[in-house]
Design a protein around this motif. Structure first.
Motif, PDB file in Angstrom:
ATOM      1  N   PRO A 259      -5.909  14.670  -7.007  1.00  0.00           N
ATOM      2  CA  PRO A 259      -5.710  15.759  -6.050  1.00  0.00           C
ATOM      3  C   PRO A 259      -6.377  15.454  -4.707  1.00  0.00           C
ATOM      4  N   ASN A 260      -5.589  15.482  -3.653  1.00  0.00           N
ATOM      5  CA  ASN A 260      -6.039  15.227  -2.274  1.00  0.00           C
ATOM      6  C   ASN A 260      -6.561  13.814  -2.045  1.00  0.00           C
ATOM      7  N   VAL A 261      -6.206  12.865  -2.898  1.00  0.00           N
ATOM      8  CA  VAL A 261      -6.572  11.457  -2.698  1.00  0.00           C
ATOM      9  C   VAL A 261      -5.279  10.670  -2.574  1.00  0.00           C
ATOM     10  N   VAL A 262      -4.979  10.233  -1.343  1.00  0.00           N
ATOM     11  CA  VAL A 262      -3.729   9.527  -1.074  1.00  0.00           C
ATOM     12  C   VAL A 262      -4.065   8.114  -0.610  1.00  0.00           C
ATOM     13  N   VAL A 263      -3.434   7.133  -1.232  1.00  0.00           N
ATOM     14  CA  VAL A 263      -3.626   5.733  -0.866  1.00  0.00           C
ATOM     15  C   VAL A 263      -2.303   5.164  -0.376  1.00  0.00           C
ATOM     16  N   SER A 264      -2.393   4.064   0.354  1.00  0.00           N
ATOM     17  CA  SER A 264      -1.197   3.386   0.852  1.00  0.00           C
ATOM     18  C   SER A 264      -0.997   2.098   0.080  1.00  0.00           C
ATOM     19  N   LEU A 265       0.224   1.887  -0.381  1.00  0.00           N
ATOM     20  CA  LEU A 265       0.582   0.661  -1.094  1.00  0.00           C
ATOM     21  C   LEU A 265       1.790   0.030  -0.433  1.00  0.00           C
ATOM     22  N   ASP A 266       1.849  -1.265  -0.464  1.00  0.00           N
ATOM     23  CA  ASP A 266       3.069  -1.951  -0.052  1.00  0.00           C
ATOM     24  C   ASP A 266       4.150  -1.614  -1.066  1.00  0.00           C
ATOM     25  N   ARG A 267       5.355  -1.385  -0.606  1.00  0.00           N
ATOM     26  CA  ARG A 267       6.446  -1.016  -1.512  1.00  0.00           C
ATOM     27  C   ARG A 267       6.658  -2.083  -2.591  1.00  0.00           C
ATOM     28  N   ARG A 268       6.381  -3.336  -2.276  1.00  0.00           N
ATOM     29  CA  ARG A 268       6.553  -4.414  -3.264  1.00  0.00           C
ATOM     30  C   ARG A 268       5.519  -4.360  -4.376  1.00  0.00           C
ATOM     31  N   ALA A 269       4.458  -3.544  -4.198  1.00  0.00           N
ATOM     32  CA  ALA A 269       3.423  -3.425  -5.230  1.00  0.00           C
ATOM     33  C   ALA A 269       3.797  -2.422  -6.314  1.00  0.00           C
ATOM     34  N   VAL A 270       4.939  -1.759  -6.171  1.00  0.00           N
ATOM     35  CA  VAL A 270       5.380  -0.801  -7.185  1.00  0.00           C
ATOM     36  C   VAL A 270       5.934  -1.584  -8.365  1.00  0.00           C
TER      37      VAL A 270
ATOM     38  N   THR B 105       1.703   9.819  -7.743  1.00  0.00           N
ATOM     39  CA  THR B 105       2.934  10.462  -7.302  1.00  0.00           C
ATOM     40  C   THR B 105       3.205  10.078  -5.859  1.00  0.00           C
ATOM     41  N   VAL B 106       4.439   9.691  -5.571  1.00  0.00           N
ATOM     42  CA  VAL B 106       4.827   9.301  -4.216  1.00  0.00           C
ATOM     43  C   VAL B 106       4.820  10.550  -3.336  1.00  0.00           C
ATOM     44  N   LYS B 107       4.083  10.464  -2.229  1.00  0.00           N
ATOM     45  CA  LYS B 107       4.004  11.576  -1.283  1.00  0.00           C
ATOM     46  C   LYS B 107       4.766  11.298  -0.003  1.00  0.00           C
ATOM     47  N   GLY B 108       5.066  10.040   0.285  1.00  0.00           N
ATOM     48  CA  GLY B 108       5.817   9.729   1.498  1.00  0.00           C
ATOM     49  C   GLY B 108       5.967   8.228   1.688  1.00  0.00           C
ATOM     50  N   PHE B 109       6.710   7.885   2.748  1.00  0.00           N
ATOM     51  CA  PHE B 109       6.970   6.483   3.078  1.00  0.00           C
ATOM     52  C   PHE B 109       6.717   6.248   4.554  1.00  0.00           C
ATOM     53  N   GLU B 110       6.297   5.039   4.880  1.00  0.00           N
ATOM     54  CA  GLU B 110       6.174   4.580   6.258  1.00  0.00           C
ATOM     55  C   GLU B 110       6.647   3.131   6.267  1.00  0.00           C
ATOM     56  N   ASP B 111       7.856   2.881   6.699  1.00  0.00           N
ATOM     57  CA  ASP B 111       8.471   1.548   6.678  1.00  0.00           C
ATOM     58  C   ASP B 111       8.422   0.984   5.258  1.00  0.00           C
ATOM     59  N   ASP B 112       7.631  -0.075   5.038  1.00  0.00           N
ATOM     60  CA  ASP B 112       7.516  -0.678   3.710  1.00  0.00           C
ATOM     61  C   ASP B 112       6.239  -0.245   2.991  1.00  0.00           C
ATOM     62  N   VAL B 113       5.662   0.864   3.406  1.00  0.00           N
ATOM     63  CA  VAL B 113       4.423   1.367   2.812  1.00  0.00           C
ATOM     64  C   VAL B 113       4.725   2.664   2.068  1.00  0.00           C
ATOM     65  N   VAL B 114       4.182   2.765   0.861  1.00  0.00           N
ATOM     66  CA  VAL B 114       4.333   3.965   0.043  1.00  0.00           C
ATOM     67  C   VAL B 114       3.013   4.717   0.064  1.00  0.00           C
ATOM     68  N   ARG B 115       3.063   6.013   0.341  1.00  0.00           N
ATOM     69  CA  ARG B 115       1.877   6.868   0.278  1.00  0.00           C
ATOM     70  C   ARG B 115       1.845   7.456  -1.119  1.00  0.00           C
ATOM     71  N   LEU B 116       0.783   7.151  -1.867  1.00  0.00           N
ATOM     72  CA  LEU B 116       0.682   7.491  -3.279  1.00  0.00           C
ATOM     73  C   LEU B 116      -0.530   8.382  -3.519  1.00  0.00           C
TER      74      LEU B 116
ATOM     75  N   ILE C 204      13.051   4.453  -5.058  1.00  0.00           N
ATOM     76  CA  ILE C 204      11.918   5.368  -5.201  1.00  0.00           C
ATOM     77  C   ILE C 204      12.052   6.497  -4.189  1.00  0.00           C
ATOM     78  N   GLU C 205      11.790   7.708  -4.649  1.00  0.00           N
ATOM     79  CA  GLU C 205      11.873   8.893  -3.796  1.00  0.00           C
ATOM     80  C   GLU C 205      10.557   9.649  -3.834  1.00  0.00           C
ATOM     81  N   VAL C 206      10.365  10.517  -2.852  1.00  0.00           N
ATOM     82  CA  VAL C 206       9.172  11.360  -2.812  1.00  0.00           C
ATOM     83  C   VAL C 206       9.151  12.231  -4.067  1.00  0.00           C
ATOM     84  N   GLY C 207       8.006  12.281  -4.716  1.00  0.00           N
ATOM     85  CA  GLY C 207       7.855  13.068  -5.941  1.00  0.00           C
ATOM     86  C   GLY C 207       7.926  12.236  -7.206  1.00  0.00           C
ATOM     87  N   ASP C 208       8.381  10.984  -7.113  1.00  0.00           N
ATOM     88  CA  ASP C 208       8.443  10.120  -8.298  1.00  0.00           C
ATOM     89  C   ASP C 208       7.045   9.725  -8.742  1.00  0.00           C
TER      90      ASP C 208
END
Length: 103
Positions: free
Chosen positions: A66-77, A51-62, A36-40
């Motif tokens: 518009p302007n609502v970003v949540v954090s998910l564990d990468r394993r939740a994809v 849409t993926v906006k960034g990563f922090e270790d095993d956390v995906v910023r999704l 998974i890459e930013v923008g997917d």
């Protein structure tokens, strides 16, 4: 003695038809999560689309709105969303053509 041989063969066949495909699926799914890459555009296991906006270790910023970003564990994809071409238009034409021929 013959019964145990049959039992061992059945267990071996069960392992081959159940465990081996499951391992292949898990490896493929893990590779998808690692690629998974930013923008997917992705779909989470809970059904969130975003849409993926960034990563922090095993956390995906999704970004889910518009302007609502949540954090998910990468394993939740669950999947990377892909564009689907519209075969509906072709199918509706075929249905329309067959109803004209029949009627």
């Amino acid at each position: 003695m013959g019964f145990f041989l049959i039992l061992i063969l059945l267990l071996g066949a069960g392992w081959f038809f159940i465990a081996v495909p499951r391992r292949r699926y898990q490896a493929k799914h893990q590779a998808m999560q690692d690629s998974i890459e930013v923008g997917d555009d992705i779909i989470s296991a809970g059904g969130l689309h975003g849409t993926v906006k960034g990563f922090e270790d095993d956390v995906v910023r999704l970004e889910i709105a518009p302007n609502v970003v949540v954090s998910l564990d990468r394993r939740a994809v669950a999947a990377v969303a892909t564009e689907v071409e519209e075969p509906v238009a072709q199918e509706s034409r075929k249905t329309h053509e067959t109803t004209e021929e029949a009627g």
